[in-house]
Design an enzyme around this catalytic site. Structure first.
Site, PDB file in Angstrom:
ATOM      1  N   GLU A  99      51.374 155.563  52.395  1.00  0.00           N
ATOM      2  CA  GLU A  99      52.110 154.880  53.472  1.00  0.00           C
ATOM      3  C   GLU A  99      52.830 155.833  54.427  1.00  0.00           C
ATOM      4  O   GLU A  99      54.009 155.667  54.721  1.00  0.00           O
ATOM      5  CB  GLU A  99      53.093 153.864  52.879  1.00  0.00           C
ATOM      6  N   GLU A 121      44.259 148.168  46.751  1.00  0.00           N
ATOM      7  CA  GLU A 121      45.319 147.303  46.218  1.00  0.00           C
ATOM      8  C   GLU A 121      45.049 145.854  46.617  1.00  0.00           C
ATOM      9  O   GLU A 121      45.940 145.143  47.069  1.00  0.00           O
ATOM     10  CB  GLU A 121      46.693 147.749  46.746  1.00  0.00           C
TER      11      GLU A 121
HETATM   12  C1  XIL Z   1      54.449 147.558  43.956  1.00  0.00           C
HETATM   13  C2  XIL Z   1      54.431 147.200  42.476  1.00  0.00           C
HETATM   14  O1  XIL Z   1      53.307 146.387  42.202  1.00  0.00           O
HETATM   15  C3  XIL Z   1      55.709 146.472  42.120  1.00  0.00           C
HETATM   16  O2  XIL Z   1      55.764 146.242  40.715  1.00  0.00           O
HETATM   17  C4  XIL Z   1      56.924 147.300  42.556  1.00  0.00           C
HETATM   18  O3  XIL Z   1      58.095 146.562  42.322  1.00  0.00           O
HETATM   19  C5  XIL Z   1      56.823 147.655  44.020  1.00  0.00           C
HETATM   20  O4  XIL Z   1      55.608 148.318  44.271  1.00  0.00           O
HETATM   21  N1  XIL Z   1      51.981 149.194  48.095  1.00  0.00           N
HETATM   22  C6  XIL Z   1      51.854 150.152  47.114  1.00  0.00           C
HETATM   23  C7  XIL Z   1      52.198 149.819  45.717  1.00  0.00           C
HETATM   24  O5  XIL Z   1      51.352 151.243  47.396  1.00  0.00           O
HETATM   25  O6  XIL Z   1      52.705 150.930  45.026  1.00  0.00           O
HETATM   26  C8  XIL Z   1      53.166 148.677  45.639  1.00  0.00           C
HETATM   27  O7  XIL Z   1      53.315 148.345  44.265  1.00  0.00           O
HETATM   28  C9  XIL Z   1      52.663 147.508  46.450  1.00  0.00           C
HETATM   29  C10 XIL Z   1      52.546 147.895  47.906  1.00  0.00           C
END
Ligand code: XIL
Length: 390
Positions: A177, A283
């Protein structure tokens, strides 16, 4: 149009799939459990092993190692996914919350499970502005550390972490990010303020030093979108021009039921592919809940009114919309051989982060398996789409 045909005969398709695969699925499920798994029986015998439906893309899921305490979930993960990403356990605050004190146990547990089941592990993530301890890039007043100290901290973190998992992790989301949503280029983060724009290049160099065989990825959300993709392309091209190893661009794929449009997603994917990059969907989830108001995890009860409409389950028509959206997205992926992995952000609806984001405590339904680990219509649509493309 195949999609309409498939959707309209959907109830039949479920039955056909269920009966066609039950034998093979049970067998493959047992085989997939392999050494170290409990003897718990397959929690979803009507579902063929998802990752075996294709040899075009590696199919993965994010999970927390403590979820593996549940034998049914462990069997589910072993059966359906070829690649595992720890949802939180390899983030900087999980591994080095206190400077110099490394806590690898939970991440090691996920790695051990994956090794016992012949699965790959994706490391997520070495550098991120969120879920990272402040000391990495800031002093006690919150001011940026001098560049050389911040670089030392980042180097030590990456060398220790990527070194610890050397040979055990297939690839790293090196930086997560980094692209700005509103600004001209990079997101304003502690690492950027302390080190400068080359912190991304440095992170990739440190990761490669620590584990020369690991694949390295840049990962971000909405970088397929029109407003963000040119900035992301600039970054990955700068990495490549600087001589950094970069194996794929990771598009997170946190999408909504109605947006973004397929054309916008495909144009974004093609931008990276045409520039010579592989693409991973890292994701994936499809959020069917309404997003309105100011959002955020802290909306009050009043603002929450109407934002949690499916507490008793998805109505059939929304279930069907979700299935169609998943089928369309996988058809898009399969049009591009350069998309080589799709990872779901969660193993089932009950364990999705979208039950907490952007509004805390809702009942969400964004994945292919429901809270009982049963395959949803979207699951069968995805399996059929993958098989059609074999
Ligand atoms: C999220 C997790 O799934 C949660 O458990 C945590 O509270 C916050 O982070 N983008 C990403 C991930 O790159 O690391 C994030 O994961 C979701 C958004």
């Amino acid at each position: 149009m195949p999609l309409v045909r498939r959707s309209s005969r959907f109830p039949l398709a479920v039955c056909v799939h269920a009966s066609r695969f039950v034998g093979a699925a049970a067998l493959a499920g047992c085989l997939a459990l392999g050494a170290g798994a409990s003897s718990t029986s397959d929690p979803n015998p009507d579902a063929p092993p998802l990752h075996r439906a294709t040899d075009r893309v590696a199919i993965g899921a994010a999970l927390s190692p403590q979820d593996l305490d549940d034998p049914a979930l462990a069997a589910h993960v072993a059966k359906h996914f070829a690649v595992l990403t720890p949802g939180n356990e390899m983030k900087p605050d999980a591994l080095q919350r206190e400077q110099g004190v490394f806590t690898f146990e939970r991440a090691d547990r996920l790695v051990a499970f994956a090794q016992a089941h012949g699965q790959d592990v994706i490391g997520h993530t070495l550098v991120w502005h969120s879920q990272a301890p402040k000391w990495l890039f800031e002093d006690e007043n919150g001011d940026p550390l001098p560049r050389d100290i911040a670089l030392d901290n980042m180097r030590e973190h990456i060398h220790a972490v990527a070194g610890h998992f050397r040979g055990k992790v297939k690839g790293w989301d090196v930086v997560n990010e980094a692209i700005s949503d509103g600004g001209p280029y990079l997101r304003d983060t502690p690492a950027l303020r302390a080190i400068g724009e080359d912190y991304v290049i440095k992170a990739f160099q440190f990761a490669h030093e620590a584990d020369p065989d690991a694949e390295l990825y840049f990962n971000d959300y909405n970088i397929e979108r029109e407003y963000k993709r040119e900035k992301a392309l600039r970054l990955v091209e700068e990495l490549r021009d600087a001589g950094c190893r970069i194996d794929a661009v990771g598009i997170q794929g946190h999408w909504l039921l109605g947006a973004p449009g397929l054309e916008e997603i495909e144009a974004g994917v093609k931008l990276f592919i045409d520039a010579g990059f592989e693409v991973h969907i890292t994701e994936m989830d499809v959020d069917p809940l309404p997003r309105r108001g100011r959002g955020g995890a802290d909306v009050t009860a009043v603002e929450r009114e109407g934002l949690d409409p499916y507490q008793d389950g998805l109505p059939p028509e929304v279930q069907q919309q979700l299935a169609t959206r998943y089928a369309e997205l996988f058809e898009l992926f399969l049009r591009h051989p350069q998309i080589t992995r799709v990872t779901f952000w969660g193993t089932d609806d009950g364990r999705s982060w979208l039950n907490y984001f952007p509004v805390r405590g809702r009942t969400n339904h964004p994945l292919l398996f429901d809270r009982e680990l049963q395959p949803k219509p979207a699951f069968f649509e995805v399996v059929e789409t993958l098989q059609d493309a074999r």
